[in-house]
Design a protein around this motif. Structure first.
Motif: not given
Lengths: 500, 295
Positions: B205-211
């Motif tokens: 339920g959480q964004i752990v990486e983004s890019g």
């Protein structure tokens, strides 16, 4: 691996999956039988009063076997089971074993219940046994239907249409009195129990008919299953059109498409019923004059009408109006099904609003039963009008039917309210219509206190033409229905659509 | 303004928290990969964007509007393909495509015909007689034949064969070239590598990486196998940024943090390199690292 590998496990699984279904049917039927019988005890012999019961048992048989065989196969559950150590016919046989056990339980319970209310033992055994065997016959019919088509809905429809044909056959045979046509009754499975004459010098050998039919049908279903692929029916699935017709362009077009079959089926059934009952109405008066107790009951059911024909119409309409509520709640139930199956998610991802989605199903669930109720009222009175030469009776009876319509709309309103706020409590509306049906059917005949029999959404509505038109009651009941629907619609716009 | 913006969004189902302060964004015109293990909240996020679910807290914005309050209006500008497409038993594939298109506000019949041919789909079969892959194709054709700005695709290729998957990639590339925004949830990493400009990885339920993929690769290690002119000094195993080193005489096998790759290389070339292979981290390794942590 022999032919019975996995039978024990699958019987347990089928029993577990169907226990509430069969329990509800068996208990409901067991309660209705002695109640009806006690009501009519002195007047009609119970076997005649119980065409309803055999028909209901037939419905239980068809729906029961289809839900535990073809419906499971269509949903892909049987594929998983078949990949294990399970012999080819075991899923079908397991469903049959559980269904037959339910029929047997029904037979025993009905026989015991009848003996308890004071009926002769031999007749009660013939009655219960006959009922169980008729149920078993329709279990067999459903099992064969489940092999013919790949869709559970079509299989249900096939089974129920067979039941309707049997019912019509018996009605034709009954109407013709004596002679060759009367013998047609022997070809109607719903009549076999009555032909065994429970309580009237039982003809036990007649019960061999449903037993043999069940055996044949079961063997037939197994043979048919041997000749088809898993997941397929013997009838190849038909192709359809490559583009959507013009009508299928919005929520109401889709809703009509989804409800069409059910609406047509119910309309035909109700029209046949109205025609049959209407043709009875003229001879009914004479019949009742000879049997004072029945006359008393009908006067009671008919709201104390002076004229028996009027009492008859009132009694019929009070039942039909509740049956139409059953239809309304069932039609609206399609929305719940659309959510459970993920169809609602797909259409709600388009520019369709929840209000319109709800409205598309609500419109059909509200309008169709009300229209049908008015038509049944009119058709019911046709014969009487013709014999008296007064056509205004048709319009009056249709009007009388419409005056009862708001009761069904309140039941529908309860269904909408529950679906909007607490979809898990969908059974509440069914309890309301079930209770109302029971009260309309046997409550008055049993001479239950009036406050109890009137503890339904129909309580305040006038029973025309026995009572005068009461616009306040009709409009207030209608307003309650509208409020329930509006409150439900508010909830529906606020809750999550989760696929349940 | 981004096409999709979720800020500290929380969604609970009874006692379970499906989304926990989730924050992510998708820019206009990008193809955004949405990755995560089963049950991590991908479908819940998409259903929030569709206004099927209501967030308990946080802000959800999509195409400049509020997905919960303005669902029908916003839905004219998007198309959705669910992971498990449920078709009506009595309707043919062609009827479903037309119906969904009309409900969205119109369908391009030329494009519909092209897509049917491209995906090799028979529109005359009834809903229940399609296989899983073909049911997905029905929803894909319906989604792609409408002229919309945003495509929400929830594991759209999980039932497609490799041939159809290639068709799908080609079609989505075309959509990107036409300036559409795509949110693509997927498990098929090569698909994401091929198609996506940016990627968000969700876990519990959480964004752990983004890019971008390049940015994400920087967070990982390159595996290096080197054959040196001299015996490898033991000290190299404990050099900054070097992990899992195995030394066998002249041969070194190790993992190197991308940030330390330069200094490590200098030390190796000082010793004299005879042969060297360096493998960049695959998305799969990236994935496994995050998926494993959830276990």
């Amino acid at each position: 691996m022999n032919g019975a590998t996995g039978l024990g496990e699958l019987v347990r699984l089928a029993a577990r999956r169907s226990r509430w279904f069969y329990l509800a049917w068996v208990l409901a039927l067991t309660l209705v039988v002695p109640a009806t019988a006690a009501a009519y005890e002195q007047i009609i012999d119970p076997a005649n009063a119980d065409l309803l019961i055999t028909t209901m048992t037939g419905i239980m048989g068809v729906l029961g076997i289809v839900r535990s065989t073809r419906a499971q196969e269509e949903d892909g559950r049987i594929e998983l089971l078949r990949s294990g150590a399970v012999a080819r016919h075991v899923p079908l046989v397991a469903g049959l074993v559980v269904g037959l056990a339910a029929c047997a339980a029904l037979g025993v319970l009905v026989a015991v219940a009848m003996i308890v209310v004071g009926a002769p033992a031999a007749g009660s055994v013939a009655f219960g046994g006959g009922l169980a065997l008729v149920g078993a016959t329709f279990l067999g019919i459903g099992a064969v239907a489940a092999q013919l088509t790949a869709s559970a809905r079509t299989a249900n429809a096939l089974g129920l249409w067979t039941l309707a044909a049997a019912y019509t056959l018996r009605a034709v045979a009954d109407g013709s009195g004596e002679g060759a046509t009367a013998r047609l009754a022997w070809a109607s499975p719903v009549q076999w129990m009555a032909l065994a004459r429970p309580y009237a010098d039982e003809r036990w050998w007649v019960l061999a008919l449903p037993a043999a039919a069940t055996l044949l049908l079961v063997v037939g279903a197994v043979a048919l299953e041997a000749g088809r692929d898993h997941g397929a029916g013997l009838w190849a699935a038909r192709r359809g059109r490559a583009t959507a017709p013009e009508r299928l362009r919005d929520a109401s077009g889709l809703a009509w498409r989804l409800h069409r079959g059910q609406v047509v089926g119910w309309s035909i059934g109700m029209l046949l019923f109205a025609l049959a009952m209407g043709s009875l109405s003229t001879s009914f008066g004479e019949m009742l004059e000879e049997v004072p107790q029945l006359r008393i009951i009908f006067e009671r059911m008919g709201g104390g009408a002076e004229r028996l024909v009027e009492a008859f119409f009132v009694a019929m309409l009070s039942i039909v109006s509740v049956v139409m509520a059953v239809l309304a709640v069932s039609l609206f139930g399609r929305l719940r099904e659309q959510e459970e199956r993920g169809h609602a998610e797909l259409v709600l991802s388009t520019a369709l609003s929840r209000r319109r989605l709800l409205g598309s199903h609500l419109a059909i669930a509200a309008l169709v039963p009300v229209l049908l109720l008015a038509v049944v009222g009119a058709v019911l009175a046709l014969n009487q009008s013709r014999s008296v030469g007064d056509w205004s009776i048709v319009a009056e009876t249709a009007g009388a039917a419409l005056a009862l319509a708001p009761g069904g709309l309140v039941a529908l309103g309860i269904a909408v309210l529950v679906h909007g706020w607490a979809p898990r409590l969908g059974w509440v509306a069914w309890v309301v219509v079930g209770w109302s049906l029971f009260m309309a059917w046997v409550g008055t005949a049993l001479d239950l206190p009036e406050w109890l029999t009137r503890l339904t959404p129909w309580a305040a509505l006038p029973q025309l033409p026995v009572e005068g038109m009461d616009w306040t009651a009709v409009l207030v009941t209608l307003a309650v229905a509208v409020l329930l629907v509006a409150a439900g619609a508010v909830g529906y716009r606020r809750r999550d659509i989760t696929g349940l | 303004m981004d096409a999709i913006e979720l800020v500290e969004v929380t969604k609970r189902f009874g006692a379970t928290t499906a989304l926990d302060q989730l924050t992510m964004s998708v820019a206009h015109g990008e193809v955004h990969g949405f990755l995560g293990p089963n049950g991590s909240g991908k479908s819940t996020t998409i259903r929030l964007l569709l206004g099927l679910l209501r967030a308990d807290s946080g802000t959800v914005r999509m195409l400049g509007g509020d997905p919960w309050g303005e669902a029908p209006t916003l839905h004219r500008r998007l198309a959705y393909v669910p992971g498990d497409v449920a078709l009506w038993p009595g309707l043919t594939g062609g009827e479903v495509i037309d119906l969904l298109g009309r409900l969205r506000g119109g369908i391009d019949t030329t494009r519909r015909a092209q897509l049917l041919e491209r995906f090799d789909l028979d529109p005359t079969k009834k809903g229940t007689t399609y296989s899983k892959g073909n049911r997905q194709k029905v929803a894909l054709v319906a989604a792609l034949a409408s002229d919309v700005e945003l495509l929400l695709l929830d594991e759209p290729t999980s039932g497609l064969d490799p041939l159809m998957e290639a068709q799908f990639r080609a079609v989505i590339s075309g959509e990107r070239d036409r300036g559409r925004t795509v949110l693509l949830s997927s498990h098929i990493l090569s698909e994401v590598e091929h198609l996506c400009d940016r990627v968000s990885i969700i876990r519990a339920g959480q964004i752990v990486e983004s890019g971008t993929l390049a940015e994400l690769r920087h967070l990982t290690r390159t595996s290096v196998v080197a054959e040196l002119a001299a015996p490898v000094p033991e000290a190299l195993a404990s050099a900054p940024g070097v992990h899992d080193a195995q030394i066998e005489g002249h041969r070194l096998t190790c993992q190197v943090d991308d940030t330390e790759l330069g200094p490590v290389m200098s030390r190796l070339s000082a010793l004299g390199i005879r042969a060297i292979t360096s493998t960049p981290p695959t998305l799969e390794e990236l994935f496994l690292r995050h998926y494993d942590e959830s276990a």
